[in-house]
Design a protein around this motif. Structure first.
Motif, PDB file in Angstrom:
ATOM      1  N   ALA A 241      -2.158  -3.011  -2.290  1.00 51.73           N
ATOM      2  CA  ALA A 241      -3.458  -2.380  -2.018  1.00 51.73           C
ATOM      3  C   ALA A 241      -3.350  -1.439  -0.812  1.00 51.73           C
ATOM      4  N   THR A 242      -2.653  -1.890   0.205  1.00 46.93           N
ATOM      5  CA  THR A 242      -2.454  -1.065   1.404  1.00 46.93           C
ATOM      6  C   THR A 242      -1.673   0.207   1.061  1.00 46.93           C
TER       7      THR A 242
ATOM      8  N   GLN B 130      -3.871   2.772  -0.819  1.00 47.85           N
ATOM      9  CA  GLN B 130      -4.739   3.497   0.124  1.00 47.85           C
ATOM     10  C   GLN B 130      -3.955   4.555   0.895  1.00 47.85           C
TER      11      GLN B 130
ATOM     12  N   TYR C 269      -0.508  -8.957  -3.244  1.00 45.89           N
ATOM     13  CA  TYR C 269      -1.525  -7.990  -3.653  1.00 45.89           C
ATOM     14  C   TYR C 269      -1.936  -7.093  -2.483  1.00 45.89           C
ATOM     15  N   GLN C 270      -2.083  -7.710  -1.307  1.00 43.77           N
ATOM     16  CA  GLN C 270      -2.484  -6.959  -0.115  1.00 43.77           C
ATOM     17  C   GLN C 270      -1.520  -5.805   0.166  1.00 43.77           C
ATOM     18  N   ARG C 271      -0.238  -6.077  -0.009  1.00 45.98           N
ATOM     19  CA  ARG C 271       0.795  -5.086   0.278  1.00 45.98           C
ATOM     20  C   ARG C 271       0.608  -3.854  -0.626  1.00 45.98           C
TER      21      ARG C 271
ATOM     22  N   ASP D 132      -7.497 -12.424  -4.980  1.00 48.05           N
ATOM     23  CA  ASP D 132      -7.584 -11.563  -3.800  1.00 48.05           C
ATOM     24  C   ASP D 132      -9.005 -11.032  -3.571  1.00 48.05           C
ATOM     25  N   HIS D 133      -9.971 -11.505  -4.330  1.00 49.59           N
ATOM     26  CA  HIS D 133     -11.358 -11.029  -4.233  1.00 49.59           C
ATOM     27  C   HIS D 133     -12.304 -12.212  -4.032  1.00 49.59           C
TER      28      HIS D 133
ATOM     29  N   LYS E 152      -6.728 -14.339   0.284  1.00 48.48           N
ATOM     30  CA  LYS E 152      -5.931 -13.108   0.220  1.00 48.48           C
ATOM     31  C   LYS E 152      -4.485 -13.496  -0.101  1.00 48.48           C
ATOM     32  N   GLN E 153      -3.849 -12.718  -0.954  1.00 48.72           N
ATOM     33  CA  GLN E 153      -2.451 -12.986  -1.284  1.00 48.72           C
ATOM     34  C   GLN E 153      -1.608 -11.815  -0.818  1.00 48.72           C
ATOM     35  N   GLU E 154      -0.560 -12.118  -0.135  1.00 43.91           N
ATOM     36  CA  GLU E 154       0.226 -11.072   0.506  1.00 43.91           C
ATOM     37  C   GLU E 154       0.762 -10.057  -0.502  1.00 43.91           C
TER      38      GLU E 154
END
Lengths: 243, 243
Positions: free
Chosen positions: B90-91, B94, B86-88, B76-77, B82-84
């Motif tokens: 990370a969001t 935040q 991990y993105q989920r 993911d870096h 991008k992998q969904e």
């Protein structure tokens, strides 16, 4: 200042001296001329100016950095006469510790009492040593842990000639107030399993220094178990700030 | 392992490579032959394998110590898709932080999830890099702070080739369990005013390592403010343990 002996080994000259009632020792590079940084080393409780730990540090400061180093006996230690007022408190500290009571408040009181004598004594030693042509008026460092921290913190706080200090094995209860007046770089040594200074007390003392650059080095082990590699770090710390 | 480019500057050779889906970079002394210590560098969250901080460390490891150094993009870096999954997370991290909730439990969960992928990936990278004649099978070190600590702790715990590690800017909640399985020397960096890792969490992670030699270096400043002199200390730490 009266010199009473001079010897040398490994390129390091060692001179014993007395300044009034204060017995001291000065180490310099053999055949040194001109000004150089000077490290004042404070010994630990029950130790003295030529304790093996003091000697080892002094020799490395001189041999590896070309600095001068000096140490003096704290009142009631080494070649100095025992003083009843200190003996009485020392006995009571031991008694409290053996009874399982917290000796920290009494240790703080004791160190404050001794510091009222040692701060002006050490300032007089700086005056005398810096008047020697082969030491001169260069930047000054202070190294002291345990009692050398308890007496060192008020000394460093009071003495603007000190430009960097290695301190440690001390706690906030005894020293936080004076530590807050220190702004020079500090390397602070903490033993993670210190049986004499509670971890939280050591961390709180590190927190109390007002220095913009301060660095805490914590290592596993008891009060007396400082790892050898910390002396390497001490040399680099002083070289960085005093050269 | 497929090399895609080679450049050099200041005596340091830099090779970009891919190993399966993993994009990586290897630094060695120019014209290196034979085995040497190897430092694997883990980058921080949102950073990548050629982040300026990674580059600066790699160049000094190679130029000053003659070591090899390697870094790869974390999933993911950097150059990785991008992998969904991990993105989920990370969001959500935040969102929680912005809402004033404690994101620590979710960060811990996230790092554990990513580490299940990175531990075997990094082991495969070690295999491939150590098979090169000009790196060879020498002692391995690991350097990583922040996300590089969160992923580094389980890696160092799992990988017996790692003989010394510099870790930091991480907390016990995410990493204490794996840290307790680490017995190699550790230098642990803590920022005294870290706005992302509570001080008590960092101290507790240092406490959790089972290493007989571990040393905590704490300095004033926020999460991103590691002082430059700590890199000097890192070099000496690895030189002491890997040479």
């Amino acid at each position: 200042m009266r010199f009473t002996s001079q010897t040398s080994s490994g390129g390091v000259s060692e001179r014993l001296f007395t300044l009034g009632e204060i017995p001291g020792v000065l180490w310099t590079p053999q055949d040194a001329t001109g000004p150089r940084p000077l490290i004042l080393i404070g010994h630990g409780g029950g130790r003295h100016k030529k304790d093996p730990g003091v000697l080892a540090r002094a020799h490395r400061f001189v041999a590896e950095c070309g600095f001068a180093a000096a140490a003096v006996d704290v009142p009631d230690h080494g070649d100095r006469p025992k003083q009843e007022k200190y003996q009485r408190i020392a006995t009571e500290i031991q008694a409290r510790a053996q009874a399982g009571d917290d000796p920290a408040p009494l240790i703080a009181e004791f160190q404050a009492l001794v510091a009222r004598q040692t701060v002006p004594e050490w300032q007089a030693v700086l005056d005398a040593v810096q008047a020697l042509e082969y030491v001169g008026v260069g930047p000054v460092g202070y190294w002291g842990v345990s009692l050398g921290c308890g007496l060192g913190v008020p000394f460093v706080a009071a003495e603007p000639r000190v430009r960097a200090a290695v301190l440690g094995l001390g706690g906030a209860q005894a020293s936080a107030e004076a530590a807050a007046r220190i702004t020079v770089p500090v390397e602070f040594l903490l033993q993670w399993d210190d049986e004499r200074v509670p971890r939280s007390e050591g961390l709180a003392l590190f927190d109390a220094f007002s220095s913009a650059e301060k660095t805490l080095h914590a290592n596993p082990g008891k009060h007396g178990d400082l790892p050898a590699f910390e002396l390497d770090s001490t040399l680099r710390f002083f070289a960085r700030h005093l050269r």
